[in-house]
Design an enzyme around this catalytic site. Sequence first.
Site, PDB file in Angstrom:
ATOM      1  N   ARG A 106      -8.516  59.948  11.019  1.00  0.00           N
ATOM      2  CA  ARG A 106      -8.443  61.000   9.995  1.00  0.00           C
ATOM      3  C   ARG A 106      -9.816  61.603   9.771  1.00  0.00           C
ATOM      4  NH1 ARG A 106     -12.264  59.602   7.845  1.00  0.00           N
ATOM      5  NH2 ARG A 106     -12.634  57.928   6.373  1.00  0.00           N
TER       6      ARG A 106
ATOM      7  N   ASP B 288     -12.258  56.612  -3.343  1.00  0.00           N
ATOM      8  CA  ASP B 288     -10.950  55.936  -3.237  1.00  0.00           C
ATOM      9  C   ASP B 288     -11.028  54.530  -3.815  1.00  0.00           C
ATOM     10  OD1 ASP B 288     -12.517  55.085  -1.040  1.00  0.00           O
ATOM     11  OD2 ASP B 288     -10.834  55.010   0.362  1.00  0.00           O
TER      12      ASP B 288
ATOM     13  N   SER C  61     -12.218  56.799  11.230  1.00  0.00           N
ATOM     14  CA  SER C  61     -11.213  55.773  10.935  1.00  0.00           C
ATOM     15  C   SER C  61     -10.542  55.133  12.121  1.00  0.00           C
ATOM     16  CB  SER C  61     -10.104  56.365  10.069  1.00  0.00           C
ATOM     17  OG  SER C  61     -10.476  56.314   8.787  1.00  0.00           O
TER      18      SER C  61
ATOM     19  N   ASP D  62      -7.966  55.642   4.301  1.00  0.00           N
ATOM     20  CA  ASP D  62      -7.809  55.771   5.747  1.00  0.00           C
ATOM     21  C   ASP D  62      -6.448  55.287   6.213  1.00  0.00           C
ATOM     22  OD1 ASP D  62     -10.376  56.380   5.309  1.00  0.00           O
ATOM     23  OD2 ASP D  62     -11.231  54.668   6.359  1.00  0.00           O
TER      24      ASP D  62
HETATM   25  P1  NG1 Z   1     -14.973  55.332   7.171  1.00  0.00           P
HETATM   26  O1  NG1 Z   1     -16.407  55.568   7.144  1.00  0.00           O
HETATM   27  O2  NG1 Z   1     -14.233  56.393   7.884  1.00  0.00           O
HETATM   28  O3  NG1 Z   1     -14.629  53.986   7.705  1.00  0.00           O
HETATM   29  C1  NG1 Z   1     -14.863  54.484   4.614  1.00  0.00           C
HETATM   30  C2  NG1 Z   1     -13.699  53.737   3.964  1.00  0.00           C
HETATM   31  C3  NG1 Z   1     -12.824  54.689   3.134  1.00  0.00           C
HETATM   32  C4  NG1 Z   1     -13.674  55.472   2.151  1.00  0.00           C
HETATM   33  C5  NG1 Z   1     -14.838  56.155   2.906  1.00  0.00           C
HETATM   34  C6  NG1 Z   1     -15.784  56.885   1.982  1.00  0.00           C
HETATM   35  C7  NG1 Z   1     -12.922  51.865   5.353  1.00  0.00           C
HETATM   36  C8  NG1 Z   1     -11.935  51.372   6.340  1.00  0.00           C
HETATM   37  N1  NG1 Z   1     -12.852  53.136   4.981  1.00  0.00           N
HETATM   38  O4  NG1 Z   1     -14.406  55.352   5.618  1.00  0.00           O
HETATM   39  O5  NG1 Z   1     -11.828  53.941   2.456  1.00  0.00           O
HETATM   40  O6  NG1 Z   1     -14.141  54.673   1.102  1.00  0.00           O
HETATM   41  O7  NG1 Z   1     -15.599  55.198   3.644  1.00  0.00           O
HETATM   42  O8  NG1 Z   1     -15.112  57.872   1.299  1.00  0.00           O
HETATM   43  O9  NG1 Z   1     -13.764  51.096   4.898  1.00  0.00           O
END
Ligand code: NG1
Length: 548
Positions: free
Chosen positions: A58, A67, A180, A227
């Site tokens: 995503r 979140d 993600s 995600d």
């Molecule tokens: P990314 O960096 O895409 O893994 C992470 C968190 C999200 C959210 C974002 C910041 C995981 C799996 N995902 O995303 O839930 O907090 O950072 O908005 O840790």
Amino acid sequence: MSTTLKVSDPVPLVGSLDEIYSPAGVLKNGQRWDSLATKFASVFSGSKPDFIARAPGRVNLIGEHIDYVGFSVFPAAIEKDILMATRVTYADSPADKVEVVLKNTTERFVETTFASEYHSTDGVQLLNEGDERWANYFKVAFKGLHSHLPAKVLDEKNAKRPVKIEVLVDGTIPPESSLSSSAAMTTCSSTVVLEAFGARELIDRKEMAEVAIESERLVGVNSGGMDQSASIFSIPNHALYISFYPTLEVQPTRLPPSTPDHTFVIVNTLVVSDKKVTGPVNYNLRVVETRMAARALAKYLGLKAAKDASCKDLRGVLETYFNENGGSGHIQTEMENSAAVKETLDRSGEEAARIKVLEEKVEALYSSSTLQAALPRSEVEKLTGYSGDSFDKEFLSSFPIRADAFELYKRSKHVFTEALRVLQFQALCKQHQTPASDEDDGKQVYSQLGALMDGSQTSLRDLYSCSCDELNQVIDIAKRNGSLGSRLTGAGWGGCTVHLVPKPKVEVFISAMRSQYYAKKFPELTKEQLEDACFDTQPAGGACVYKV
Ligand code: NG1
């Protein structure tokens, strides 16, 4: 138009790739699906898979680092995804375990096997290191779902109890780039487990999402839920407005029509940011800082429930504040004291006004410049009312963190302003679902959406301190070459950026990125690698199963 979506539906079965990808995506991926089935047959002794499970990555359009605090976010699935070609063998005589064999089309992820008894997954061990560690995502999905599988599925009388699940994994989401890939792995693995155990129609997507969110925390990151939700619930051509409070809800939302069309371009800085490694000083530390900020704000507001679970995050503090002070009627009183709250109420509605009220409380709490700086533990103890062992238990016991000082003002300010931007973004999309009748052709609404994205980036850079030089460079180049709004997407500290660009400017935009960023920083990239690093994307469909 915003379409309603039943989170209680099961993961869908699809019959053709058109239900997943755009026409260009079908062209790009058709051959990949065929060759995955063929490769499966060659690595697993001749026969074809029974089904292929798919889960996308995503891009988050707006709503970063909120979140896990309980505020809504606005991502869209992308066409890049994880596929798991799977064959299931069922018991023809009584058996007490299932064996899972995992292979990957990428060589660095070596083949790995694990077995689990039907009545308990305790024997399934996660690995902390080594080439087989990638299997942890499948293992946590399996362990997480196991206790949710209805008893009849695991019962020895069930002839459809799998004894062997063979999986060949193929992924196009660049790892550790904030698109993600990890949530897509957990989601795709969950889909395989449900289908293999004949439970896809017995466990709905909401339950599956909740389990996937919990499961991924076992891999070592205190993540929110954006995600996994985006990977599970997305539908083509829609972004998703996802809210977590009071329960998980999803509202697919189309972007406004315009002439010319607009699109989102993703630019990967190619700076790898591995949250599992940097968690103690980056991601997990931010989660802890926002929890400290929640307790400090609850204490400052004199809430009766300041130390209860309801005030453990900033969203909870907001809800508790209004509950303890006469519900929504209280907003009237707050309005009389603040022109900004009144203006927010008039323009963006009550939820937005409530957020604005809390943002003003944050300003009042941290009105002195010393409190706006990074605070030592002793100061945080005073502000939160937790000290000694209770401080350790409340803030330092879930995930390891490393810090001498904590930024409470900046993190709180980011959270409330970003939560407000998400509501404004969603409201703009909903208000502009029919083509603009005047000369404007959607220009104005897109420039407003872009401004919200720019505001998000400034806040992430200055208040949340999760940008980095390369992200800033890419954003500067983007803003000089046709982007209406540019921001980092995902956790930051590297990884990808997202840009709102009018379609006719995409080519110029991409060529500027190539010459001004990639050619200077990564001159050795091949044509294919460049295409993979910088591309425009259409919102794609979510997790599904395709019967071969
Ligand atoms: P990314 O960096 O895409 O893994 C992470 C968190 C999200 C959210 C974002 C910041 C995981 C799996 N995902 O995303 O839930 O907090 O950072 O908005 O840790």
